[in-house]
Motif scaffolding. Structure first.
Motif, PDB file in Angstrom:
ATOM      1  N   ASN A 119       0.848  -1.194   0.000  1.00  0.00           N
ATOM      2  CA  ASN A 119       0.000   0.000   0.000  1.00  0.00           C
ATOM      3  C   ASN A 119       0.883   1.243   0.000  1.00  0.00           C
ATOM      4  O   ASN A 119       1.924   1.263   0.664  1.00  0.00           O
ATOM      5  CB  ASN A 119      -0.910   0.024   1.230  1.00  0.00           C
ATOM      6  CG  ASN A 119      -2.182  -0.768   1.008  1.00  0.00           C
ATOM      7  OD1 ASN A 119      -2.817  -0.650  -0.039  1.00  0.00           O
ATOM      8  ND2 ASN A 119      -2.557  -1.590   1.984  1.00  0.00           N
ATOM      9  N   ILE A 120       0.461   2.264  -0.726  1.00  0.00           N
ATOM     10  CA  ILE A 120       1.199   3.532  -0.768  1.00  0.00           C
ATOM     11  C   ILE A 120       0.216   4.671  -0.557  1.00  0.00           C
ATOM     12  O   ILE A 120      -0.821   4.747  -1.226  1.00  0.00           O
ATOM     13  CB  ILE A 120       1.929   3.720  -2.113  1.00  0.00           C
ATOM     14  CG1 ILE A 120       2.895   2.553  -2.372  1.00  0.00           C
ATOM     15  CG2 ILE A 120       2.687   5.041  -2.130  1.00  0.00           C
ATOM     16  CD1 ILE A 120       3.617   2.624  -3.692  1.00  0.00           C
ATOM     17  N   VAL A 121       0.530   5.535   0.401  1.00  0.00           N
ATOM     18  CA  VAL A 121      -0.308   6.694   0.676  1.00  0.00           C
ATOM     19  C   VAL A 121       0.562   7.940   0.679  1.00  0.00           C
ATOM     20  O   VAL A 121       1.773   7.871   0.905  1.00  0.00           O
ATOM     21  CB  VAL A 121      -1.037   6.560   2.028  1.00  0.00           C
ATOM     22  CG1 VAL A 121      -2.036   5.422   1.998  1.00  0.00           C
ATOM     23  CG2 VAL A 121      -0.050   6.366   3.171  1.00  0.00           C
ATOM     24  N   SER A 122      -0.063   9.072   0.412  1.00  0.00           N
ATOM     25  CA  SER A 122       0.645  10.348   0.408  1.00  0.00           C
ATOM     26  C   SER A 122       0.275  11.115   1.677  1.00  0.00           C
ATOM     27  O   SER A 122      -0.898  11.408   1.914  1.00  0.00           O
ATOM     28  CB  SER A 122       0.268  11.156  -0.834  1.00  0.00           C
ATOM     29  OG  SER A 122       0.980  12.373  -0.861  1.00  0.00           O
ATOM     30  N   LEU A 123       1.275  11.441   2.489  1.00  0.00           N
ATOM     31  CA  LEU A 123       1.029  12.132   3.749  1.00  0.00           C
ATOM     32  C   LEU A 123       1.038  13.653   3.560  1.00  0.00           C
ATOM     33  O   LEU A 123       1.810  14.184   2.762  1.00  0.00           O
ATOM     34  CB  LEU A 123       2.106  11.757   4.774  1.00  0.00           C
ATOM     35  CG  LEU A 123       2.251  10.269   5.130  1.00  0.00           C
ATOM     36  CD1 LEU A 123       3.244  10.094   6.277  1.00  0.00           C
ATOM     37  CD2 LEU A 123       0.908   9.645   5.483  1.00  0.00           C
ATOM     38  N   THR A 124       0.180  14.318   4.299  1.00  0.00           N
ATOM     39  CA  THR A 124       0.218  15.775   4.337  1.00  0.00           C
ATOM     40  C   THR A 124       1.447  16.206   5.137  1.00  0.00           C
ATOM     41  O   THR A 124       2.117  15.391   5.771  1.00  0.00           O
ATOM     42  CB  THR A 124      -1.043  16.333   5.014  1.00  0.00           C
ATOM     43  OG1 THR A 124      -1.049  15.932   6.389  1.00  0.00           O
ATOM     44  CG2 THR A 124      -2.304  15.817   4.324  1.00  0.00           C
ATOM     45  N   LYS A 125       1.720  17.502   5.120  1.00  0.00           N
ATOM     46  CA  LYS A 125       2.877  18.008   5.862  1.00  0.00           C
ATOM     47  C   LYS A 125       2.768  17.677   7.345  1.00  0.00           C
ATOM     48  O   LYS A 125       3.745  17.219   7.964  1.00  0.00           O
ATOM     49  CB  LYS A 125       3.003  19.519   5.663  1.00  0.00           C
ATOM     50  CG  LYS A 125       4.188  20.130   6.395  1.00  0.00           C
ATOM     51  CD  LYS A 125       4.277  21.631   6.145  1.00  0.00           C
ATOM     52  CE  LYS A 125       5.459  22.238   6.906  1.00  0.00           C
ATOM     53  NZ  LYS A 125       5.559  23.707   6.668  1.00  0.00           N
ATOM     54  N   ASN A 126       1.591  17.879   7.925  1.00  0.00           N
ATOM     55  CA  ASN A 126       1.409  17.603   9.348  1.00  0.00           C
ATOM     56  C   ASN A 126       1.520  16.099   9.644  1.00  0.00           C
ATOM     57  O   ASN A 126       2.097  15.702  10.658  1.00  0.00           O
ATOM     58  CB  ASN A 126       0.054  18.137   9.830  1.00  0.00           C
ATOM     59  CG  ASN A 126       0.017  19.647   9.916  1.00  0.00           C
ATOM     60  OD1 ASN A 126       1.058  20.302  10.012  1.00  0.00           O
ATOM     61  ND2 ASN A 126      -1.185  20.213   9.886  1.00  0.00           N
ATOM     62  N   GLU A 127       0.953  15.285   8.767  1.00  0.00           N
ATOM     63  CA  GLU A 127       1.033  13.837   8.957  1.00  0.00           C
ATOM     64  C   GLU A 127       2.478  13.351   8.845  1.00  0.00           C
ATOM     65  O   GLU A 127       2.911  12.459   9.593  1.00  0.00           O
ATOM     66  CB  GLU A 127       0.149  13.123   7.926  1.00  0.00           C
ATOM     67  CG  GLU A 127      -1.338  13.311   8.169  1.00  0.00           C
ATOM     68  CD  GLU A 127      -2.189  12.862   6.998  1.00  0.00           C
ATOM     69  OE1 GLU A 127      -3.380  12.598   7.219  1.00  0.00           O
ATOM     70  OE2 GLU A 127      -1.664  12.784   5.865  1.00  0.00           O
ATOM     71  N   LYS A 128       3.198  13.942   7.909  1.00  0.00           N
ATOM     72  CA  LYS A 128       4.607  13.571   7.747  1.00  0.00           C
ATOM     73  C   LYS A 128       5.405  13.942   8.994  1.00  0.00           C
ATOM     74  O   LYS A 128       6.227  13.145   9.472  1.00  0.00           O
ATOM     75  CB  LYS A 128       5.184  14.277   6.509  1.00  0.00           C
ATOM     76  CG  LYS A 128       6.627  13.899   6.212  1.00  0.00           C
ATOM     77  CD  LYS A 128       7.068  14.452   4.854  1.00  0.00           C
ATOM     78  CE  LYS A 128       7.102  15.962   4.868  1.00  0.00           C
ATOM     79  NZ  LYS A 128       7.687  16.504   3.610  1.00  0.00           N
ATOM     80  N   MET A 129       5.177  15.132   9.534  1.00  0.00           N
ATOM     81  CA  MET A 129       5.895  15.562  10.726  1.00  0.00           C
ATOM     82  C   MET A 129       5.547  14.678  11.929  1.00  0.00           C
ATOM     83  O   MET A 129       6.406  14.369  12.757  1.00  0.00           O
ATOM     84  CB  MET A 129       5.582  17.022  11.032  1.00  0.00           C
ATOM     85  CG  MET A 129       6.057  17.997   9.953  1.00  0.00           C
ATOM     86  SD  MET A 129       7.824  17.826   9.566  1.00  0.00           S
ATOM     87  CE  MET A 129       8.560  18.295  11.139  1.00  0.00           C
ATOM     88  N   GLU A 130       4.290  14.248  12.015  1.00  0.00           N
ATOM     89  CA  GLU A 130       3.884  13.370  13.115  1.00  0.00           C
ATOM     90  C   GLU A 130       4.587  12.014  13.005  1.00  0.00           C
ATOM     91  O   GLU A 130       5.070  11.472  14.001  1.00  0.00           O
ATOM     92  CB  GLU A 130       2.369  13.167  13.104  1.00  0.00           C
ATOM     93  CG  GLU A 130       1.885  12.236  14.221  1.00  0.00           C
ATOM     94  CD  GLU A 130       0.406  11.916  14.129  1.00  0.00           C
ATOM     95  OE1 GLU A 130      -0.132  11.317  15.076  1.00  0.00           O
ATOM     96  OE2 GLU A 130      -0.213  12.249  13.090  1.00  0.00           O
TER      97      GLU A 130
END
Length: 289
Positions: A119-130
């Motif tokens: 599975n591949i998902v694209s994280l938002t900036k906030n999700e990436k930082m978390e």
């Protein structure tokens, strides 16, 4: 603690959990799989191409890959951009222990809305930082000398559960990445190789069996899988040899089961790939999981 430079070539991980934040100028990994661990890989920088046995995709910063246990995969970068990523490998039994009847934390490694084997998902900036923050806290815990301190084990479990819960929630909206799904011809070739590693898999023999010119077959495979047919087969045979050696099989039988015509050619190929002889590998790993 396991160091990144010591990460095992055969994909075998002894620890329940490993986590790294790493930067390379250029990176290419062999095809490998983790039999007892799943992997979460977040791309932070670089032009990255991901290969599995079902698909290859170009990944960009912010893309997160959920790689199930047992899935063959490799990463390749080919540009001047530095390749930065954060990844974590967690033992399947640990995830089962952290899951509940209502919340299955293995879901992101077992259900594939796009029909892939990952599975591949694209994280938002906030999700990436978390994600990065949680991984950094896990890394700090793994590097800590306070493993026997009160609450250490629960704190580590909480961090892993938070990470897995966030990813499983995010997976409800997977990214539609432009994809190159393997053709039926390539899938047939991959399946044949998987089930005939003990037989003649020379370019000449495969060309004859699949009615393709050797030069075309080699180019075709490289274009779709990112490495030569010969190297791909060698890596799969090395993986099979490692598993058989770990199970205590006699070395000469392992050589035969992995398609080597003689004992000496197996010794030479295995040693070149793994950096140690089959005998030494077996002594270090037999009856261990």
């Amino acid at each position: 603690m396991l160091q990144y430079n010591d990460f095992p070539l055969d994909g075998t991980i002894k620890q329940d959990i490993v986590c790294f934040h790493h930067l390379d100028k250029h990176h290419t990994s062999p095809f490998h799989r983790h039999l007892d661990h799943v992997e979460l890989l977040l791309i932070l920088n670089g032009d990255v191409e991901f290969f599995s046995k079902k698909v290859n995709v170009n990944l960009k910063p912010g893309d997160l890959i959920c790689i199930p246990n047992g899935v063959w995969h490799r990463i390749y970068t080919d540009s001047s951009k530095k390749y930065e990523r954060v990844f974590i490998n967690i033992r399947v039994s640990t995830i089962a222990r952290l899951s509940t009847l209502q919340t299955d934390l293995m879901r992101c490694f077992q259900h594939f809305p796009l029909g892939w084997d990952v599975n591949i998902v694209s994280l938002t900036k906030n999700e990436k930082m978390e994600f990065i923050a949680l991984c950094h806290r896990i890394i700090n815990y793994l590097q800590s000398e306070a493993t026997l301190d009160y609450g250490y084990d629960l704190q580590l479990d909480i961090l892993q559960a938070r990470l897995l819960l966030a990813i499983n929630s995010k997976l409800q909206r997977p990214k539609k990445i432009p994809q190159l799904v393997h053709s039926s011809r390539l899938q047939q070739l991959l399946d044949f190789i998987d089930t005939h590693l003990d037989q003649d898999l020379s370019l000449k023999e495969l060309s004859r069996r699949f009615y393709l010119h050797p030069d075309y077959l080699n180019r075709y495979f490289h274009n779709h899988m990112g490495l030569s047919l010969h190297l791909y087969i060698k890596q799969l045979r090395t993986d099979k040899a490692c598993r058989l050696l770990t199970n205590g099989e006699r070395i000469n039988q392992v050589a035969s089961d992995c398609g080597y015509q003689n004992y000496s050619s197996f010794i030479r190929a295995f040693t070149n790939e793994m950096g140690i002889s089959p005998g030494k590998y077996q002594r270090q790993n037999v009856n261990r999981s």
